[in-house]
Design an enzyme around this catalytic site. Structure first.
Site, PDB file in Angstrom:
ATOM      1  CD  GLN A 250      -2.750  -0.720  -0.339  1.00  0.00           C
ATOM      2  OE1 GLN A 250      -3.360   0.291  -0.655  1.00  0.00           O
ATOM      3  NE2 GLN A 250      -2.575  -1.732  -1.189  1.00  0.00           N
TER       4      GLN A 250
ATOM      5  CG  HIS B 254      -1.314   2.347  -4.068  1.00  0.00           C
ATOM      6  ND1 HIS B 254      -1.616   2.210  -5.391  1.00  0.00           N
ATOM      7  CD2 HIS B 254      -1.786   1.232  -3.459  1.00  0.00           C
ATOM      8  CE1 HIS B 254      -2.241   1.052  -5.590  1.00  0.00           C
ATOM      9  NE2 HIS B 254      -2.349   0.442  -4.437  1.00  0.00           N
TER      10      HIS B 254
ATOM     11  CD  GLU C 178      -8.493   1.798  -0.014  1.00  0.00           C
ATOM     12  OE1 GLU C 178      -7.382   2.227   0.384  1.00  0.00           O
ATOM     13  OE2 GLU C 178      -8.813   1.796  -1.214  1.00  0.00           O
ATOM     14  CG  HIS C 179      -7.101  -2.269   1.483  1.00  0.00           C
ATOM     15  ND1 HIS C 179      -6.571  -1.086   1.010  1.00  0.00           N
ATOM     16  CD2 HIS C 179      -7.729  -2.849   0.420  1.00  0.00           C
ATOM     17  CE1 HIS C 179      -6.865  -0.953  -0.283  1.00  0.00           C
ATOM     18  NE2 HIS C 179      -7.563  -2.001  -0.672  1.00  0.00           N
TER      19      HIS C 179
ATOM     20  CG  ASP D  99      -5.138  -4.313  -4.366  1.00  0.00           C
ATOM     21  OD1 ASP D  99      -6.136  -3.886  -3.770  1.00  0.00           O
ATOM     22  OD2 ASP D  99      -3.965  -4.057  -4.013  1.00  0.00           O
TER      23      ASP D  99
ATOM     24  CG  HIS E 162     -51.235  16.147   1.370  1.00  0.00           C
ATOM     25  ND1 HIS E 162     -50.885  17.391   0.891  1.00  0.00           N
ATOM     26  CD2 HIS E 162     -50.137  15.366   1.169  1.00  0.00           C
ATOM     27  CE1 HIS E 162     -49.634  17.356   0.432  1.00  0.00           C
ATOM     28  NE2 HIS E 162     -49.156  16.132   0.589  1.00  0.00           N
TER      29      HIS E 162
END
Lengths: 430, 430
Positions: free
Chosen positions: A254, A257, A322-323, A356, A415
């Site tokens: 990670q 990235h 996220e992970h 992934d 109504h």
């Protein structure tokens, strides 16, 4: 990698809203494309991508797609085809159908699910053009039944000629039949409002640079957009049984990235923390993207010490990563405690790249703590619901007065009268 | 009411983003509450609501709720309790559960559904304080299993003393245990970021004025928000078999909401169009909210003539109305053609207020054409999904090389190595 007590760690993240200047640039482009259509689209493509096109050449041709197939290597094609099968199979399990409920009084209530009609997938140019992300955006829309899926991607990037053939092949393999060589804010505006060449869509998804992200924000409402992704994150929760070299490798997968990515180990074991820190150093030394990964580890990474795995889970739930990888003696026993994590990887063989690229679940996952309230991309994102009410005469006669009471209380006499006029007529007839 | 060919009609709607001044006011308030907490919350409450409170008096007490019960009338209580039962029953049918899929190679994949932990429901003060909307926001969250649902509402409105007892009773009846007397942008900021008195939430829903809407936009990302509702809309698709007085009454039931509401008849029958126009005039004359309804009908309403019901459905799908009533000889036969409509009411007894108050489906429905891609409030809005991947050793050994191929192609060597380190170790061991 820093080793510290979990309490001392503060993960600070900001949402990127862009500078006033960037917002102004985007507003100008979006407005121009909205009002001038193809002319503005072509103008900004020439200006920003330095590629001169005409309306007839915007669409990627069948010949180009065939040429792209000739350029990709066989191992890639085999792997991506198998990945597509897995992704499709997983997302098919998410599919839902309409339901109706016929009640004893003859009333029929229901929820009707339909796919969106037309979806646009943005694929960025350059190094961030990931074929795997094309699959992860297109396949859920396809499984939902979206009949028209259109891809847009910049006509060329930097010195390169044309669109990356791997992107074209990934799109073709996942079933996209309509592709245009446009990128940036102008592509987003074209998808949102339509031009003579590109018909407007109902939803835009896919990652992009800050201009693309701001353009998506700007057109939201006219069309739906997916969430705007932040930097990638991984948290590994591990105990003494974990292999430090696996943990380090997964953290670095990670961290590589980008510099803003976050890779965090949470463990009750000082011994493991130290071993992982040493392994991170060892593995960093030979990593091609060492500089990026090192910056990410130094600034956003850490090994956090906790008293127990349960305390570790509390930290996980606060971070809402996220992970999340769980590399402990009995990872399944902890699953019930995990409240907030976009994707959960259990056991030593569930390295995050498995998810992934290949296993099937989506790799577009909420970042920046938003797993507290949002979900990985899934089939529901491409379905819409309509409520169905077929009220019976019996039901209206039985419940009309209660409806009138509630409407009158809210001061909505119109109504009340819409019900009353029916009750009076039906009672008159009876 | 105008009668015209459908082709001549253009419904023009704009999304309300607020003036720069309104945005600046909201930014200031949100930032102050975020950094100063209760102090700012109390300051702005005094400034905007002209009510001086201290932190200890923010929370609505059990005694106040009991006192509210003493003030509401019995018919209201009966009606709202029965409505709550229906709403709960409908939303329970939407509920979904986690699933897991064990594959032959020992890999376990799944989708885990969990409720959000804490949800804030905003209830506006004044005339827009609708007990029915409290139910429509709270019950889906409850059915999803959200353990903490908190309501905020302005401490008093205009000349009135305290919070409307009907709102307190509706909240109590739908199961809210935590209520605070705060409103406006300051209440939204408190829910998003938390103060000493009010713990932060994961999602904010409920309608409000422009300041509330802008504040929701401003805090989105830190928390989730629901969609921002536009003016109410109804489209009635009808043929010669429809009762013109029913159609007119239903059109007016939406038109009375506000001047921006839209009420449209679509019909192949000129005779019906003329009869409905006459009925609208007749019924308008005695409607308490005549001025509002007339303005709405004049500016946003119309009877649109089409050649056939199928052509009418095409117009419906373009408009993507919030509410669609189908009052034709065989309404069920048209259902399959309706692509875009938030809620569909079939047949003469399914007057729209039936759905607003009582039948069970949610009355918070996408407006402004967004039914093309979004859905009525539903249980999914309060659930989040996590992907689960428990990859087996066998699966990794079989697929690892393909994952490495895909990772290397994307230039993510760290991803490839996270897999490779496992393959090498396992192959060495074997």
């Amino acid at each position: 990698m820093r080793i510290m007590r979990a309490e001392q760690f503060g993960l600070k993240r900001e949402v990127e809203y862009g500078s006033p200047e960037q917002n102004e640039v985007v507003r100008t482009i979006v407005e121009a494309v909205r009002t001038e259509g193809d002319a503005a689209l072509l103008k900004y493509t020439e200006q920003h991508d330095r590629v001169k096109l005409d309306a007839a050449s915007l669409r990627v041709t069948q010949q180009e797609i065939e040429a792209a197939y000739a350029k990709v290597d066989a191992a890639f094609l085999t792997a991506i085809r198998e990945a597509a099968v897995n992704i499709r199979a997983f997302h098919e399990k998410q599919m839902r159908v309409s339901w109706m409920d016929l009640q004893p009084d003859g009333t029929l209530l229901g929820q009707i699910l339909r796919p969106l009609k037309r979806v646009g997938v943005y694929v960025p140019g350059g190094k961030a053009a990931y074929p795997s992300s094309v699959l992860m955006n297109v396949i859920p829309a396809q499984v939902a039944g979206v009949p028209e899926i259109v891809m847009v991607t910049p006509p060329a990037t930097g010195g390169k000629e044309g669109i990356d053939p791997y992107i074209l092949v990934a799109a073709a393999e996942s079933g996209v039949k309509e592709m245009y060589r446009v990128g940036g804010a102008q592509a987003i505006a074209a998808l949102a409002f339509g031009t003579a060449t590109i018909a407007p869509v109902d939803k835009i998804c896919g990652p992009g640079n800050i201009y693309v992200a701001l353009a998506k924000r700007a057109v939201f409402g006219a069309v739906d957009i997916d969430s705007i992704a932040g930097p990638s994150e991984i948290v590994v929760l591990a105990d003494d049984t974990a292999d430090a070299s696996y943990v380090a490798a997964d953290l670095l997968s990670q961290a590589e990235h980008d510099e803003m990515s976050s890779a965090i180990l949470i463990t009750p074991s000082t011994k493991l923390a130290e071993a992982v820190a040493a392994e991170v150093e060892r593995q960093l030394a030979t990593l091609p993207r060492e500089a990026i990964a090192r910056s990410s580890v130094d600034n956003y990474g850490a090994a956090l010490l906790v008293d127990s795995l349960k305390d570790g889970i509390d930290v996980v739930n606060q971070l809402a990563p996220e992970h999340l990888e769980v590399l402990t003696a009995d990872p399944m026993s902890l699953l019930g405690l995990i409240q907030n994590a976009g994707a959960i990887f259990l056991g030593p063989y569930s390295s995050e790249p498995v998810g992934d690229y290949f296993a099937g679940p989506n790799h577009i996952i909420p970042t920046n703590g938003t797993a507290r309230f949002s979900s990985p991309v899934n089939v529901d994102d491409f379905l819409k619901k309509s409520s169905l009410i077929y009220y019976s005469k019996e039901a209206l006669m039985a419940n009309g007065d209660k409806i009138i009471t509630l409407a009158r209380h809210e001061g909505l006499e119109g109504h009340a009268r819409a019900i009353e006029i029916r009750l009076e007529k039906e009672r008159g007839i009876q």
